[in-house]
Design a protein around this motif. Structure first.
Motif, PDB file in Angstrom:
ATOM      1  N   TRP A   1       6.408  -3.835   7.002  1.00 50.42           N
ATOM      2  CA  TRP A   1       7.375  -3.182   6.976  1.00 50.42           C
ATOM      3  C   TRP A   1       8.436  -3.790   6.591  1.00 50.42           C
ATOM      4  CZ3 TRP A   1       7.507   2.894   5.945  1.00 50.42           C
ATOM      5  CH2 TRP A   1       6.172   3.228   5.638  1.00 50.42           C
TER       6      TRP A   1
ATOM      7  N   THR B   1       8.435   3.403  -1.778  1.00 49.49           N
ATOM      8  CA  THR B   1       8.550   4.801  -2.416  1.00 49.49           C
ATOM      9  C   THR B   1       9.397   6.214  -1.534  1.00 49.49           C
ATOM     10  OG1 THR B   1       7.814   4.377  -4.380  1.00 49.49           O
ATOM     11  CG2 THR B   1       8.963   6.318  -4.039  1.00 49.49           C
ATOM     12  N   ALA B   2       7.775   6.341  -0.578  1.00 51.69           N
ATOM     13  CA  ALA B   2       7.510   7.734  -0.129  1.00 51.69           C
ATOM     14  C   ALA B   2       8.471   7.843   0.893  1.00 51.69           C
ATOM     15  CB  ALA B   2       5.820   7.934   0.714  1.00 51.69           C
ATOM     16  N   ILE B   3       8.386   6.318   1.636  1.00 54.15           N
ATOM     17  CA  ILE B   3       9.668   5.954   2.822  1.00 54.15           C
ATOM     18  C   ILE B   3      10.909   6.301   2.213  1.00 54.15           C
ATOM     19  CG2 ILE B   3       9.814   5.730   5.050  1.00 54.15           C
ATOM     20  CD1 ILE B   3       7.368   7.479   4.686  1.00 54.15           C
TER      21      ILE B   3
ATOM     22  N   PRO C   1      15.285   5.702  -4.996  1.00 54.52           N
ATOM     23  CA  PRO C   1      14.419   6.339  -5.173  1.00 54.52           C
ATOM     24  C   PRO C   1      13.616   5.364  -5.536  1.00 54.52           C
ATOM     25  CG  PRO C   1      16.463   5.676  -6.753  1.00 54.52           C
ATOM     26  CD  PRO C   1      16.818   5.585  -4.777  1.00 54.52           C
ATOM     27  N   HIS C   2      13.594   3.968  -5.319  1.00 50.86           N
ATOM     28  CA  HIS C   2      12.327   3.166  -5.263  1.00 50.86           C
ATOM     29  C   HIS C   2      12.686   1.759  -4.747  1.00 50.86           C
ATOM     30  CE1 HIS C   2      11.205   2.308  -9.383  1.00 50.86           C
ATOM     31  NE2 HIS C   2      12.059   2.956  -9.653  1.00 50.86           N
TER      32      HIS C   2
ATOM     33  N   PRO D   1      -3.304  -2.418  -0.182  1.00 46.13           N
ATOM     34  CA  PRO D   1      -4.432  -0.966  -0.680  1.00 46.13           C
ATOM     35  C   PRO D   1      -2.882  -0.048  -1.408  1.00 46.13           C
ATOM     36  CG  PRO D   1      -5.203  -1.208   1.538  1.00 46.13           C
ATOM     37  CD  PRO D   1      -3.796  -1.865   1.073  1.00 46.13           C
ATOM     38  N   ILE D   2      -2.684   0.541  -2.607  1.00 42.35           N
ATOM     39  CA  ILE D   2      -2.064   0.961  -2.904  1.00 42.35           C
ATOM     40  C   ILE D   2      -1.143   2.158  -2.154  1.00 42.35           C
ATOM     41  CG2 ILE D   2      -3.331   3.756  -3.668  1.00 42.35           C
ATOM     42  CD1 ILE D   2      -1.010   1.003  -5.623  1.00 42.35           C
ATOM     43  N   GLY D   3      -2.158   2.365  -1.273  1.00 34.84           N
ATOM     44  CA  GLY D   3      -1.067   3.359   0.154  1.00 34.84           C
ATOM     45  C   GLY D   3       0.093   3.330   1.052  1.00 34.84           C
TER      46      GLY D   3
ATOM     47  N   MET E   1       3.391   7.735  -2.890  1.00 29.37           N
ATOM     48  CA  MET E   1       2.156   8.536  -1.835  1.00 29.37           C
ATOM     49  C   MET E   1       0.760   7.762  -1.065  1.00 29.37           C
ATOM     50  SD  MET E   1       2.582  10.978   0.648  1.00 29.37           S
ATOM     51  CE  MET E   1       4.492  11.927   0.183  1.00 29.37           C
ATOM     52  N   CYS E   2       0.874   7.637  -0.548  1.00 31.36           N
ATOM     53  CA  CYS E   2      -0.591   6.796   0.090  1.00 31.36           C
ATOM     54  C   CYS E   2      -1.290   8.016  -0.142  1.00 31.36           C
ATOM     55  CB  CYS E   2      -0.310   6.508   1.559  1.00 31.36           C
ATOM     56  SG  CYS E   2      -2.363   5.958   2.032  1.00 31.36           S
ATOM     57  N   PRO E   3      -3.000   7.847  -0.569  1.00 26.27           N
ATOM     58  CA  PRO E   3      -4.032   8.517  -1.235  1.00 26.27           C
ATOM     59  C   PRO E   3      -4.766   9.369   0.315  1.00 26.27           C
ATOM     60  CG  PRO E   3      -4.273   6.057  -2.013  1.00 26.27           C
ATOM     61  CD  PRO E   3      -3.041   6.612  -1.991  1.00 26.27           C
TER      62      PRO E   3
ATOM     63  N   ILE F   1      -5.635  -3.298  -3.448  1.00 23.11           N
ATOM     64  CA  ILE F   1      -7.140  -4.198  -2.989  1.00 23.11           C
ATOM     65  C   ILE F   1      -7.580  -2.538  -2.774  1.00 23.11           C
ATOM     66  CG2 ILE F   1      -8.425  -4.532  -0.523  1.00 23.11           C
ATOM     67  CD1 ILE F   1      -5.585  -5.622   0.384  1.00 23.11           C
TER      68      ILE F   1
ATOM     69  N   ASP G   1      12.972   6.903   0.330  1.00 19.52           N
ATOM     70  CA  ASP G   1      13.247   7.346  -0.486  1.00 19.52           C
ATOM     71  C   ASP G   1      14.057   8.943   0.606  1.00 19.52           C
ATOM     72  OD1 ASP G   1      12.297   7.919  -3.114  1.00 19.52           O
ATOM     73  OD2 ASP G   1      11.338   9.124  -2.893  1.00 19.52           O
ATOM     74  N   TYR G   2      13.971   8.686   1.828  1.00 18.53           N
ATOM     75  CA  TYR G   2      14.227   9.279   2.843  1.00 18.53           C
ATOM     76  C   TYR G   2      14.597   9.107   4.452  1.00 18.53           C
ATOM     77  CZ  TYR G   2      11.173  13.125   0.594  1.00 18.53           C
ATOM     78  OH  TYR G   2      11.046  13.693  -0.867  1.00 18.53           O
TER      79      TYR G   2
ATOM     80  N   ASN H   1       2.658   2.631  -1.300  1.00 14.38           N
ATOM     81  CA  ASN H   1       3.540   3.598  -2.304  1.00 14.38           C
ATOM     82  C   ASN H   1       4.260   3.630  -0.832  1.00 14.38           C
ATOM     83  OD1 ASN H   1       2.868   3.768  -4.380  1.00 14.38           O
ATOM     84  ND2 ASN H   1       1.168   5.060  -4.068  1.00 14.38           N
ATOM     85  N   LEU H   2       3.947   4.008   0.832  1.00 14.27           N
ATOM     86  CA  LEU H   2       5.083   4.323   1.290  1.00 14.27           C
ATOM     87  C   LEU H   2       5.639   3.330   1.633  1.00 14.27           C
ATOM     88  CD1 LEU H   2       1.949   5.248   4.300  1.00 14.27           C
ATOM     89  CD2 LEU H   2       3.405   6.694   2.868  1.00 14.27           C
TER      90      LEU H   2
ATOM     91  N   ALA I   1      -7.775   4.557   1.932  1.00 13.58           N
ATOM     92  CA  ALA I   1      -6.688   4.417   0.992  1.00 13.58           C
ATOM     93  C   ALA I   1      -7.692   3.393  -0.405  1.00 13.58           C
ATOM     94  CB  ALA I   1      -5.489   4.089   0.937  1.00 13.58           C
TER      95      ALA I   1
ATOM     96  N   GLU J   1      12.415  -1.804  -6.246  1.00 17.88           N
ATOM     97  CA  GLU J   1      11.591  -1.850  -7.489  1.00 17.88           C
ATOM     98  C   GLU J   1      11.059  -3.769  -7.360  1.00 17.88           C
ATOM     99  OE1 GLU J   1      14.637  -1.490 -10.333  1.00 17.88           O
ATOM    100  OE2 GLU J   1      15.580   0.526  -9.934  1.00 17.88           O
TER     101      GLU J   1
END
Lengths: 491, 402
Positions: free
Chosen positions: A15, A43-45, A53-54, A34-36, B1-3, A63, A47-48, A39-40, B113, A56
């Motif tokens: 991170w 984007t997801a984290i 927003p993400h 892996p996608i998660g 989001m992570c799945p 994976i 964000d807050y 995403n975390l 994931a 880029e």
């Protein structure tokens, strides 16, 4: 006994790599993830945490089972690269491939593969299974300098008056305000800001880090390795009146602008800091010595807040929980237990401390966000903890929360709360009966009060007493004994 | 989001459940963060897994140590062990974990994931794991009761319960929910009604208990009517009563659709797995929905909705979609409103198009039957009027008038 984590406070060095490299707009990262994990972190984290927003300029290799169960990630990273290249995204960017916990877990080393991608592509082994975010940031800053700055920096001479700021990255609590204030201090002391790295920098512009006469490292947690490598004098950004005054004075000395620095300090006392002097001379400072404060945050904030609030303003520092935690320091398990049992009047912390206060039903403690994790928007530049403005902001925030607490202690006619289905006392109403308390029962009441923050006690004493008396009345008792008091107050 | 978050979302919300996570620190940080945003105010325990523990096979010891701590939490009845990418790669053998500790059941939930692929499917995996362990099919069945399957807005189960009781249903249980006891007794209900179309494994668990499954979901006028009829048939309720209720619901729903018609083009995208049902309601209300995308895979459970959408003007239904699919649709269809993930919604806002994060805004209001749909339609109607505002904001920030 293996180590158990309760509510992790520090994320990993993967991170750190994404959050440190991606503020550089001419970098593009492929995270081997892996996608998660993508995403975390992208984007997801943020964000807050950062209210973006993400992020880029990062793309995942994605994976899947196939890569985990034997094929490795080289092909999927290559395909990701080709898609980026074909879309034109990479035309004016430099590509960096970053490892993740999962890619390290399956032993994917892409140092050779990157030589087959766009010329100049590099591989950063984030060591995500070994290091936390703080060491991670420190490593990647140094790595960026080694790979993108050092070679072209040799012929650059320092220019008098120029100052770099090392840090922040994404995911640094309250960074916009603290950065803005530190810039103001540097200019006040007679310097000019050269490069804010990595927040306002580019990969291409990195060699110019060598132009600064002095470096300021924003956080104790990372950046010192790079500052030492750059070989110039460096200072740590300050929190509190004394540390900030010393910082401005020392910076003036290093830059040869001492007169300007002294003039700035004098001017600040009459302007920015006037608020602290006014609060000190007013009724507010009388409360200071009755206020207890618990602090769970980065070392930078814990040391800074405890020096300012404790040593300078005279508040009681109830606990200090440092991130990253060193051996012998209290962890979340201890913080949780302290907050359940006897919380201070104020807690500076992350969402973890906020949850512990909720679990303990501690509504009389005021919570002030002072660390991640936890969702908070801190994009205004008006909320610094650092510098002279920080001293004003922190005490202003605390006093306003104190006023809020005091407001909530003021009695409200019970008819109004009854209308809204209010609490037990309100529903029963104020009964003009006075019940006898045995000395043992009184001792139980006193013990319950002792566990509350000092400022809350006067009003809480009435409320706790009424809670017990209401139950006694419902049961038709004439006397309150210790058993009843314990039943009501210690459940 | 992570799945994998789908699993934590439901596991953290159960009263008396104290999840233990087996994963690396980056993953743990991210998933705990979103759990504390969307799941519950709940402290989260984890095994400390670094290179040393993973490589030396201490993963079981570390996980067991975290389970021991979880078992001491007040009121702990359930300890879901959530095993994620690195723990799954290293291997976490179920037989090495306790099945019970103190008063608590220990249930292993495997959601790497790299293999789960979508947030809703992780919910399914977690719920199925809980039901396999906790479901109690033995004992007397309540033949007239119904299990509602799907995480819905809290008012929805109340609305549905009130309507189905009118036609003779004895009661409803909503899963996933907050009660451990519901997981036990759901196995003795009369029928299963999946409100969301991605509970594949969970549905298989119920089928294993010989429980009939209601197709479709009570969405919009035609969907609500068909669903109530199907519930009536499966539970063998009084046909006259069922007919009266179903017709009354259809009429009420139609009245809402007539009173609050939508006009405009909407892209319905997200990762919740419920996107097709929302598209269906919006189309019934008059919107043009040319493009629908979702994170879940094609499946017989979603096929009826897909066919309905295709018959009502939807040109594309994309499963396992990517951001690139959605962005291409934005260019192609020039919508008046976008429902999507945060990166997609922000791309729409950057073009001055009103957009909402599906997860935060749509799942947070009632949706089902006539009693639920009004809130969703009113919200969409309001958003469709906001074009000028989004355009003004976009021009202010992105167009240089100098």
């Amino acid at each position: 006994m293996p180590n158990v984590i309760r509510d992790l406070s520090d994320t990993s060095s993967y991170w750190a790599a994404i959050w440190t490299i991606c503020p550089l707009p001419d970098a593009h990262v492929i995270c081997d993830a892996p996608i998660g994990c993508f995403n975390l972190v992208a984007t997801a984290i943020p964000d807050y945490t950062d209210a973006v927003p993400h992020i880029e300029n990062v793309t995942p290799s994605v994976i899947r089972e196939g890569e985990v169960s034997g094929s490795g990630t080289a092909q999927t990273v290559k395909r990701t690269y080709e898609a980026l290249r074909d879309s034109g995204i990479l035309s004016d960017k430099r590509l960096i491939v970053v490892s993740t916990a999962e890619s390290e877990m399956i032993g994917s080393d892409l140092s050779d593969l990157v030589t087959q991608l766009q010329p100049g592509t590099t591989f950063f082994h984030s060591e995500s299974l070994s290091y936390d975010e703080w060491l991670g940031r420190d490593r990647v800053l140094q790595w960026l300098w080694d790979n993108y700055g050092a070679a072209d920096a040799a012929q650059i001479a320092p220019e008098p008056g120029l100052v770099n700021i090392i840090g922040p990255t994404y995911g640094c609590f309250n960074a916009p305000s603290d950065l803005h204030e530190v810039k103001r201090l540097i200019e006040g002391a007679g310097g000019r800001v050269n490069l804010v790295f990595p927040y306002e920098a580019t990969l291409a512009g990195m060699p110019s880090l060598a132009k600064a006469q002095v470096n300021v490292v924003l956080y104790q947690e990372f950046g010192q390795t790079l500052a030492a490598t750059l070989g110039r004098a460096w200072l740590q950004a300050p929190i509190g009146i004394k540390a900030t005054t010393e910082f401005v004075r020392e910076l003036g000395r290093l830059l040869g602008t001492s007169d300007q620095a002294e003039a700035f300090i004098r001017h600040e006392k009459k302007t920015t800091l006037q608020a602290v002097w006014d609060l000190w001379r007013g009724p507010q400072s009388d409360w200071f010595s009755t206020i207890s404060v618990g602090i769970a945050s980065t070392r930078t904030y814990v040391d800074g807040l405890s020096a300012y609030l404790g040593d300078e303003l005279g508040m009681q520092v109830a606990f200090k929980a440092y991130r990253p935690r060193h051996a012998g320091e209290i962890g979340n398990e201890e913080v949780r237990s302290l907050l359940h049992k006897s919380p201070p009047s104020f807690v500076f912390g992350s969402i973890n401390e906020k949850i512990y206060l909720s679990e303990g039903g501690k509504r009389q403690t005021s919570f002030i966000p002072a660390a991640f994790p936890g969702p908070v928007v801190r994009r205004s530049i008006g909320t610094p903890f650092m510098g002279f403005r920080g001293t004003v902001y922190i005490i202003q925030e605390m006093m306003n929360l104190l006023y809020e607490t005091l407001f909530n202690f003021l009695p409200l006619d019970s008819a109004y709360t009854a209308q809204n289905g209010g609490g037990l006392v309100s529903r029963v109403g104020i009964q003009p009966v006075s019940l006898v308390w045995t000395p043992e029962a009184k001792a139980v009441l006193d013990a319950a009060l002792e566990k509350m923050p000092f400022i809350a006690r006067i009003s809480a004493s009435r409320e706790l007493q009424m809670r017990v008396e209401t139950v006694a009345q419902q049961r038709g008792l004439k006397e309150i004994d210790a058993a009843l008091a314990r039943e009501v107050l210690e459940k | 989001m992570c799945p994998a978050f789908g699993s934590l979302r439901i596991l953290s919300r159960i009263e008396g459940s104290h999840p233990v996570m087996a994963t690396d620190t980056g993953c743990l940080y991210g998933l705990t963060f979103v759990t504390h945003f969307y799941g519950a105010r709940k402290s989260i325990l984890a095994a400390h897994l670094r290179t040393s523990e993973l490589m030396s096979g201490e993963i079981v010891e570390s996980t067991r140590a975290a389970i021991d701590v979880a078992a001491k939490e007040p009121g702990c009845q359930l300890i879901p062990v959530v095993s994620l990418c690195v723990a799954e790669t290293a291997g976490l053998p179920e037989e090495m974990l306790p099945r019970r500790i103190g008063d608590a059941e220990v249930v292993l939930v495997r959601v790497p994931a790299y293999a789960i692929h979508s947030h809703p499917e992780a919910k399914d995996v977690a719920l199925a794991a809980l039901l396999r362990r906790l479901g109690q099919p033995e004992g007397e069945r309540d033949d007239k009761s119904l299990v509602l399957l799907g995480e819905v807005f809290p008012a929805d189960p109340l609305i549905i319960d009130a309507v189905v009781r009118q036609m003779g249903v004895s009661g409803t249980i909503t899963l996933p929910g907050r009660s451990i006891d519901d997981l036990r007794r759901a196995a003795r209900a009369g029928a299963l009604a999946p409100l969301h179309p991605f509970y594949k494994e969970t549905t298989a668990v119920f089928r294993g208990w010989d429980m009939p499954v209601v197709g479709g979901a009570p969405v919009g006028a035609s969907g609500s009517y068909a669903w109530l009829q199907a519930v009536g048939r499966l539970l063998k309720l009084d046909p006259a009563l069922v007919n009266a209720t179903a017709e009354s619901e259809r009429d009420k729903a139609q009245a809402i659709l007539n009173a609050q018609p939508l006009s405009g083009r909407i892209l319905v995208t997200g990762y919740e797995g419920t996107e097709l049902a929302y598209a269906r309601l919006l189309i019934e209300a008059g919107a043009d929905v040319p493009y629908v995308s979702t994170s879940i895979g094609a499946d017989p459970l979603v096929l009826p909705d897909e066919m309905w959408l295709k018959a009502h003007g939807t040109k594309e239904v994309i499963y396992r979609k990517s951001l690139e699919d959605d962005l291409a649709a934005l260019d192609e269809y020039k919508p008046d409103l976008v429902l999507g993930t945060t990166p997609f919604a922000s791309a729409a806002k950057e073009r001055g198009i009103p957009a909402l994060y599906f997860t935060n805004q749509l799942a947070s209001r009632p949706f089902f039957l006539s009693g639920g749909m009004a809130a969703t339609i009113a919200f969409i109607r309001q958003m469709l009027t906001k074009g000028a505002q989004y355009q003004w904001m976009q021009e202010f920030f992105e167009v240089d008038h100098a």
